[in-house]
Write a protein that holds these residues in place. Structure first.
Motif, PDB file in Angstrom:
ATOM      1  N   TYR A  54      -0.311  20.422  22.327  1.00 37.55           N
ATOM      2  CA  TYR A  54      -1.057  19.979  21.146  1.00 37.55           C
ATOM      3  C   TYR A  54      -0.904  20.972  20.001  1.00 37.55           C
ATOM      4  CZ  TYR A  54      -5.048  18.517  18.295  1.00 37.55           C
ATOM      5  OH  TYR A  54      -5.845  18.095  17.260  1.00 37.55           O
ATOM      6  N   GLU A  55      -0.890  22.248  20.325  1.00 31.85           N
ATOM      7  CA  GLU A  55      -0.708  23.269  19.292  1.00 31.85           C
ATOM      8  C   GLU A  55       0.666  23.121  18.634  1.00 31.85           C
ATOM      9  OE1 GLU A  55      -1.049  28.123  18.745  1.00 31.85           O
ATOM     10  OE2 GLU A  55      -1.058  27.205  20.727  1.00 31.85           O
ATOM     11  N   GLU A  68     -15.910  20.426  13.876  1.00 32.06           N
ATOM     12  CA  GLU A  68     -15.004  20.796  14.943  1.00 32.06           C
ATOM     13  C   GLU A  68     -13.850  21.570  14.348  1.00 32.06           C
ATOM     14  OE1 GLU A  68     -14.396  17.628  18.067  1.00 32.06           O
ATOM     15  OE2 GLU A  68     -15.114  16.419  16.411  1.00 32.06           O
ATOM     16  N   VAL A  69     -13.310  22.485  15.082  1.00 27.96           N
ATOM     17  CA  VAL A  69     -12.174  23.260  14.606  1.00 27.96           C
ATOM     18  C   VAL A  69     -11.116  23.297  15.686  1.00 27.96           C
ATOM     19  CG1 VAL A  69     -13.526  24.693  13.066  1.00 27.96           C
ATOM     20  CG2 VAL A  69     -13.210  25.412  15.421  1.00 27.96           C
ATOM     21  N   ASP A  70      -9.958  23.721  15.322  1.00 25.31           N
ATOM     22  CA  ASP A  70      -8.854  23.808  16.256  1.00 25.31           C
ATOM     23  C   ASP A  70      -9.175  24.788  17.369  1.00 25.31           C
ATOM     24  OD1 ASP A  70      -6.426  23.819  17.476  1.00 25.31           O
ATOM     25  OD2 ASP A  70      -5.478  25.152  16.017  1.00 25.31           O
ATOM     26  N   LEU A  95       0.608  20.106  16.344  1.00 18.99           N
ATOM     27  CA  LEU A  95      -0.036  20.366  15.059  1.00 18.99           C
ATOM     28  C   LEU A  95       0.915  21.053  14.095  1.00 18.99           C
ATOM     29  CD1 LEU A  95      -3.600  21.627  16.105  1.00 18.99           C
ATOM     30  CD2 LEU A  95      -2.974  19.374  15.269  1.00 18.99           C
ATOM     31  N   LYS A  96       1.629  22.040  14.617  1.00 19.37           N
ATOM     32  CA  LYS A  96       2.560  22.770  13.753  1.00 19.37           C
ATOM     33  C   LYS A  96       3.664  21.867  13.233  1.00 19.37           C
ATOM     34  CE  LYS A  96       5.640  26.750  13.730  1.00 19.37           C
ATOM     35  NZ  LYS A  96       6.225  27.859  14.530  1.00 19.37           N
ATOM     36  N   GLU A  97       4.238  21.057  14.133  1.00 14.79           N
ATOM     37  CA  GLU A  97       5.304  20.148  13.716  1.00 14.79           C
ATOM     38  C   GLU A  97       4.791  19.119  12.719  1.00 14.79           C
ATOM     39  OE1 GLU A  97       6.630  18.552  17.369  1.00 14.79           O
ATOM     40  OE2 GLU A  97       7.608  20.407  18.052  1.00 14.79           O
ATOM     41  N   ASP A 152     -10.395  19.998  16.052  1.00 21.60           N
ATOM     42  CA  ASP A 152      -9.661  19.496  14.902  1.00 21.60           C
ATOM     43  C   ASP A 152      -8.795  20.604  14.332  1.00 21.60           C
ATOM     44  OD1 ASP A 152     -10.745  17.015  15.140  1.00 21.60           O
ATOM     45  OD2 ASP A 152     -12.393  17.394  13.755  1.00 21.60           O
ATOM     46  N   PRO A 153      -7.729  20.251  13.611  1.00 27.70           N
ATOM     47  CA  PRO A 153      -6.880  21.289  13.012  1.00 27.70           C
ATOM     48  C   PRO A 153      -7.668  22.184  12.076  1.00 27.70           C
ATOM     49  CG  PRO A 153      -5.826  19.142  12.903  1.00 27.70           C
ATOM     50  CD  PRO A 153      -7.220  18.900  13.363  1.00 27.70           C
ATOM     51  N   ASN A 154      -7.406  23.476  12.171  1.00 24.92           N
ATOM     52  CA  ASN A 154      -8.059  24.449  11.318  1.00 24.92           C
ATOM     53  C   ASN A 154      -7.586  24.257   9.875  1.00 24.92           C
ATOM     54  OD1 ASN A 154      -9.115  26.658  10.053  1.00 24.92           O
ATOM     55  ND2 ASN A 154      -7.928  28.168  11.211  1.00 24.92           N
ATOM     56  N   PRO A 155      -8.494  24.001   8.919  1.00 27.58           N
ATOM     57  CA  PRO A 155      -8.087  23.772   7.527  1.00 27.58           C
ATOM     58  C   PRO A 155      -7.322  24.935   6.917  1.00 27.58           C
ATOM     59  CG  PRO A 155     -10.356  23.102   7.863  1.00 27.58           C
ATOM     60  CD  PRO A 155      -9.935  23.821   9.108  1.00 27.58           C
ATOM     61  N   LYS A 156      -7.538  26.135   7.435  1.00 25.96           N
ATOM     62  CA  LYS A 156      -6.821  27.278   6.886  1.00 25.96           C
ATOM     63  C   LYS A 156      -5.377  27.305   7.360  1.00 25.96           C
ATOM     64  CE  LYS A 156      -7.023  32.298   6.398  1.00 25.96           C
ATOM     65  NZ  LYS A 156      -7.725  33.530   6.777  1.00 25.96           N
TER      66      LYS A 156
END
Length: 542
Positions: free
Chosen positions: A181-182, A33-35, A185-187, A2-6
């Motif tokens: 995927y990375e 789960e984390v990115d 996430l950024k976009e 999952d996307p890192n909340p930070k």
């Protein structure tokens, strides 16, 4: 995964708020789960509850954690904003589901080996096809039949090669999917930020509705800086060797910079550079480049053409990877890539950078060092603290010139050191603090030159705590005695085994002789009178 909340606070929040997209149906942001690209690290102001609180099932703690980001960004709770954001991230959810099925990201070195293996298979196939075409036709075989036979054999070779390539292609495709995927996430995070800004503007103008597509991209001012223009004019008539543009708020360097061929030292640190132009390859005499504290996400492949580059500092940027061509900068003596988002180093970096003396990779997300690092015979200083190292290459002991090694703060990831660690005989300073090391390697006592050692915050059992408190010399003596005891015990076991083998061999030979003797006697006594002639030796003995 999952996307890192930070790194992606809004995206993480939205996914967690939606039962159909988030990891659970309860409100709040889950940390189960984390990115995979940037595993979560504890932020200064946490957006998510710690694992203990989420596992305890306390609804108040979960809801308060979810409210953290709502306090800072209250419009996130607006149903229309959430609905718009949901539509904007549907592709993130779909891609995430696929990656969960496919599994974690492969190791970078494994990906490089897969690519090399594919090239080997292609080369082997080409050789087989050439041999197939040039193979002579037997005289008793018709020409058309021979052609059909060659065609069939060619198809078999291609099918076998394709079957062999499948597993390696799968590794590369999985790597590419994780890269995509990375970027996704950024976009998506940038898109959600724009939607939120639109919501803020609508609220400020007392407008209930807003259009998330109405937010236009910010226009970056690409007007050349006057200092840069003046420098280029000056350099065109003189042989400028040193240029200092540090702290000028530069957003970019013009391509014309690559024409200052006399340049030896370039300092563009503490600016806002998002990229370095490919024309930097024209700086063929440059020996020092300082691009620290900028906004660089990639380095140009052309950097590998800087054959005279000795000092490269790109610390404090947003680099997620180094180009493989950096290995071609074979004159490098110092390389500082600290404080970035690197997850790995180029696979062949150690084979090429044979003159490198100082390597600074601290404050990244590096999970493993490529085995080629062990070939850096000139390396004197290696700083890898604050990473995610799970261990060191097994042949790390080949770094016989290493004097300073910092492996601190790899936390729960670093649990042991290889036995070859004792071969680092020139090591003077070692920091292993804030890890999960239970025992130092048995060869540790061979580090005769070690004078500075930090073992704090480790669950050490060997050596015991009372020895650690006495300092580095006491630790070396303890480990040296332990190593000597191990050698003595191994020698004792070896001697016992040799004695057992010797005794067993003597007994076997004696038993064999006795058995043969008794057999001959039995045959003599049991033979009939009129049978075969008696053995005169046995007659004499009896």
């Amino acid at each position: 995964m999952d996307p890192n909340p930070k790194s992606f606070p809004i995206l993480s929040y939205v996914l967690a708020r939606l039962p159909s997209l988030g990891p659970g149906s309860k409100p709040g942001i889950s940390t189960s789960e984390v990115d995979i690209e940037r595993p979560a690290s504890p932020p200064a102001k946490p957006l998510v509850p710690p694992p203990s609180s989420s596992s305890s099932g306390d609804p108040s703690s979960s809801s308060s954690a979810a409210a953290q980001i709502e306090d800072d960004m209250p419009h996130l709770a607006h149903p229309k904003v959430l609905a718009s954001m949901t539509r904007a991230i549907s592709d993130v959810s779909q891609t995430r589901s696929v990656l969960k099925t496919l599994g974690p990201r492969p190791d970078h070195e494994a990906v490089d080996k897969a690519r090399a293996k594919l090239m080997d298979i292609e080369a082997s196939l080409a050789k087989q096809l050439e041999e197939n075409v040039l193979s002579p036709r037997p005289s008793d075989v018709d020409r058309l039949e021979w052609r059909a036979h060659l065609s069939e054999r060619e198809n078999e070779c291609r099918k076998a090669a394709e079957k062999e390539k499948q597993v390696y292609k799968a590794v590369i495709q999985l790597e590419e999917m994780h890269d995509a995927y990375e970027r996704l996430l950024k976009e998506a995070e940038e898109r959600l930020e724009k939607i939120y800004r639109q919501a803020e503007e609508s609220a400020a103008t007392a407008t209930e509705d807003f259009d998330e597509n109405a937010v236009e991209d910010e226009v970056v001012d690409e007007e050349p800086n006057e200092d840069v223009i003046g420098l280029l004019h000056e350099a065109s008539g003189k042989g400028v060797e040193r240029v200092n543009l540090s702290g000028r708020r530069l957003r970019f360097l013009p391509e014309a910079f690559g024409r200052i061929r006399s340049l030896v030292v370039l300092d563009v640190s503490n600016n806002q550079l998002e990229f370095i132009p490919d024309s930097i390859a024209g700086l063929e005499n440059m020996e020092e480049l300082n691009a620290a504290s900028n906004l660089l996400e990639i380095l140009p492949d052309s950097i590998g053409l800087l054959q005279k580059l000795k000092f490269l500092n790109v610390s404090g940027n947003k680099l997620v990877a180094l180009p493989d061509t950096i290995c071609h900068c074979r004159s490098l003596v110092e390389l500082d890539v600290s404080f970035n988002n690197l997850a790995y180093l180029p696979t062949n970096i150690g084979y090429e950078l044979v003159y490198l003396q100082k390597l600074s990779i601290q404050l990244n997300k590096i999970r493993s060092l490529p085995s080629s690092v062990c070939e850096m015979k000139s390396l004197r200083s290696l700083d890898a603290h604050f990473n995610e190292l799970h261990g060191l290459p097994s042949m790390i002991g080949k770094l016989t010139s290493l004097e300073i090694l910092n492996l601190s703060s790899n936390f729960s990831d670093l649990t042991e050191l290889p036995d070859t660690f004792g071969d680092l005989t020139n090591l003077k300073e070692l920091d292993l603090s804030n890890n999960q090391i239970h025992a130092l390697p048995d060869t540790f006592g061979r580090l005769d030159n070690l004078t500075k050692l930090n073992l704090e915050q480790n669950p050490l059992v060997i050596p015991p705590a009372e020895v650690v408190k006495e300092g580095v010399e006491a630790i070396k003596v303890f480990m040296a005695k332990r190593w000597l005891d191990i050698l003595v015990e191994e020698e004792r076991k070896s001697m016992l085994e040799m004695q057992e083998q010797t005794q067993t061999g003597w007994l076997t030979r004696s038993t064999s002789w006795l058995k043969n003797y008794v057999t001959n006697v039995s045959e003599y006594l049991g033979s009939p009178r009129g049978g075969s002639p008696k053995d005169p030796f046995l007659d004499q003995q009896l």
